[in-house]
Design an enzyme around this catalytic site. Structure first.
Site, PDB file in Angstrom:
ATOM      1  N   ASP A   1       0.836  -1.201   0.000  1.00 49.04           N
ATOM      2  CA  ASP A   1       0.000   0.000   0.000  1.00 49.04           C
ATOM      3  C   ASP A   1       0.873   1.255   0.000  1.00 49.04           C
ATOM      4  OD1 ASP A   1      -2.290   1.481   0.022  1.00 49.04           O
ATOM      5  OD2 ASP A   1      -2.824   1.055   2.100  1.00 49.04           O
TER       6      ASP A   1
ATOM      7  N   ASN B   1     -10.494  -2.626  -6.565  1.00 49.81           N
ATOM      8  CA  ASN B   1      -9.650  -1.748  -7.390  1.00 49.81           C
ATOM      9  C   ASN B   1     -10.233  -1.485  -8.777  1.00 49.81           C
ATOM     10  OD1 ASN B   1      -6.451  -2.930  -6.067  1.00 49.81           O
ATOM     11  ND2 ASN B   1      -7.671  -1.157  -5.467  1.00 49.81           N
TER      12      ASN B   1
HETATM   13  C1  FPP Z   1      -1.759   0.129  -3.471  1.00 46.52           C
HETATM   14  O1  FPP Z   1      -1.307   1.451  -3.441  1.00 46.52           O
HETATM   15  C2  FPP Z   1      -1.170  -0.600  -4.570  1.00 46.52           C
HETATM   16  C3  FPP Z   1      -1.863  -1.165  -5.613  1.00 46.52           C
HETATM   17  C4  FPP Z   1      -3.329  -1.081  -5.725  1.00 46.52           C
HETATM   18  C5  FPP Z   1      -1.193  -1.843  -6.709  1.00 46.52           C
HETATM   19  C6  FPP Z   1       0.028  -2.638  -6.382  1.00 46.52           C
HETATM   20  C7  FPP Z   1       0.745  -2.873  -7.621  1.00 46.52           C
HETATM   21  C8  FPP Z   1       2.074  -2.858  -7.797  1.00 46.52           C
HETATM   22  C9  FPP Z   1       3.035  -2.666  -6.688  1.00 46.52           C
HETATM   23  C10 FPP Z   1       2.576  -2.993  -9.171  1.00 46.52           C
HETATM   24  C11 FPP Z   1       3.501  -4.078  -9.431  1.00 46.52           C
HETATM   25  C12 FPP Z   1       3.118  -5.369  -8.918  1.00 46.52           C
HETATM   26  C13 FPP Z   1       3.449  -6.534  -9.508  1.00 46.52           C
HETATM   27  C14 FPP Z   1       3.218  -7.774  -8.751  1.00 46.52           C
HETATM   28  C15 FPP Z   1       3.986  -6.641 -10.857  1.00 46.52           C
HETATM   29  P1  FPP Z   1      -2.371   2.620  -3.571  1.00 46.52           P
HETATM   30  O2  FPP Z   1      -2.473   2.988  -4.999  1.00 46.52           O
HETATM   31  O3  FPP Z   1      -3.670   2.206  -2.963  1.00 46.52           O
HETATM   32  O4  FPP Z   1      -1.687   3.753  -2.761  1.00 46.52           O
HETATM   33  P2  FPP Z   1      -2.402   4.913  -1.930  1.00 46.52           P
HETATM   34  O5  FPP Z   1      -3.108   4.246  -0.787  1.00 46.52           O
HETATM   35  O6  FPP Z   1      -1.259   5.767  -1.497  1.00 46.52           O
HETATM   36  O7  FPP Z   1      -3.332   5.618  -2.848  1.00 46.52           O
END
Ligand code: FPP
Length: 248
Positions: A21, A69
Site C-alpha cells: 500500500d 480496485n
Molecule cells: C496500493 O497502493 C497498490 C496497488 C493497488 C497496486 C500494487 C501494484 C504494484 C506494486 C505494481 C507491481 C506489482 C506486480 C506484482 C507486478 P495505492 O495505490 O492504494 O496507494 P495509496 O493508498 O497511497 O493511494
C-alpha cells in the site's frame, strides 16, 4: 549486528502475505501521477521475492489488485494491467533463475484477455520449480473467494458427492484458491494503514499482523528483515496459554 544476522532461519514464517500500500501517496508526494507510484512498486516486489527466497521462505503472496480496485479511474486500471503484463513478461527469467513457481489467485477470468494469456504463460513456464512459490492476488477479494468455495461445496452436496459431515475446515480449505499453500503466518501491510481490506480473511486466522509506515515503493530488504525479526519475537499461542506452550 546487521538485521539479517538477527533472523533465526529455523523459525521463518512459511508464508508471508503482503498488502503493498501507499504507491499513490508516494507518487503524490513528488507531484507525480499515481501510476508513477505503481511503476516504482515493481522493484520492491522483486527485492522482496529475492530476499524471501534467499532466506528460505516457502511462499509469498502479494495483493496486487483487489476486486474493489476495478472502481478506480479507468486510466489507472488500464495502466496497472499493462504494468502487470510487462512486469510478468520481464521477470520470467528471474523467476526461473531463482526456481520460483508463480501462482495467481482471484477472479482471473475478469482480467483483460492479454493479461490472462501472459499470466498463464508465466505460470506454466514456472510450474515445476521447486523453490519458493510467489502468489499474485489479482482481482482478488476474500469474500468472493469464500463464496466461490461455498458454492463449489454446495454443488458437490447437491450432487450427493459429499455429506453435511464433509463440510470441515480442511475440505473448505481445499476448496479455496490457496488450497496448495501453507497458511500465511505473517501479514505485512505498508503505508501506515491498519486494515485487512478483504485479503485472505479465512487464511489469516492465526497470522501475526505487522504494520509499517514505509510506503510500498520505499520497501526494501531491511524492511522485510525487520518484519521477520518482529514476527520471531512474538509468542504464537493459537488459543493456548503461555505455560502450555512452555510444556511442549
Ligand atoms: C496500493 O497502493 C497498490 C496497488 C493497488 C497496486 C500494487 C501494484 C504494484 C506494486 C505494481 C507491481 C506489482 C506486480 C506484482 C507486478 P495505492 O495505490 O492504494 O496507494 P495509496 O493508498 O497511497 O493511494
Amino acid at each position: 549486528m546487521d538485521l539479517k544476522e538477527q533472523i533465526d532461519l529455523s523459525r521463518l514464517p512459511k508464508h508471508i502475505a503482503i498488502i503493498m500500500d501507499g504507491n499513490g501517496r508516494w507518487a503524490k508526494k513528488q507531484g507525480k501521477l499515481r501510476i508513477f507510484g505503481h511503476q516504482n512498486g515493481v522493484l520492491p516486489v522483486r527485492e522482496t521475492v529475492e530476499t524471501g527466497a534467499e532466506l528460505g521462505v516457502k511462499c509469498m503472496t502479494f495483493y496486487a489488485f483487489s476486486t474493489e480496485n476495478w472502481n478506480r479511474p479507468k486510466v489507472e486500471v488500464d495502466a496497472l494491467m499493462s504494468l502487470l503484463v510487462t512486469t510478468i513478461n520481464k521477470e520470467i527469467k528471474t523467476l526461473q533463475e531463482n526456481k520460483i513457481r508463480l501462482k495467481a489467485i482471484g477472479d482471473l477470468k475478469s482480467l483483460p484477455a492479454k493479461s490472462q494469456v501472459e499470466l498463464q504463460k508465466a505460470i506454466d513456464a514456472t510450474s515445476s520449480n521447486q523453490g519458493m512459490t510467489m502468489v499474485l492476488a489479482l482481482s482478488y477479494g476474500s469474500r468472493w473467494e469464500i463464496l466461490e468455495a461455498a458454492k463449489a461445496m454446495a454443488v458437490q452436496y447437491k450432487n450427493n458427492q459429499i455429506n453435511l459431515d464433509d463440510f470441515t475446515e480442511s475440505s473448505f480449505n481445499a476448496s479455496l484458491d490457496t488450497y496448495d499453500l501453507p497458511e500465511p503466518e505473517l501479514l505485512i501491510r505498508t503505508s501506515g494503514e491498519q486494515r485487512i481490506s478483504n485479503f485472505l480473511l479465512w487464511q489469516l486466522a492465526y497470522a501475526e499482523l505487522y504494520f509499517t509506515d514505509v510506503l510500498w515503493p520505499d520497501f526494501r530488504k531491511n524492511d522485510l528483515y525487520k518484519a521477520i525479526i518482529d514476527f520471531q519475537k512474538r509468542e504464537r499461542r493459537f488459543g493456548k496459554t503461555s505455560e502450555q506452550l512452555q510444556d511442549l
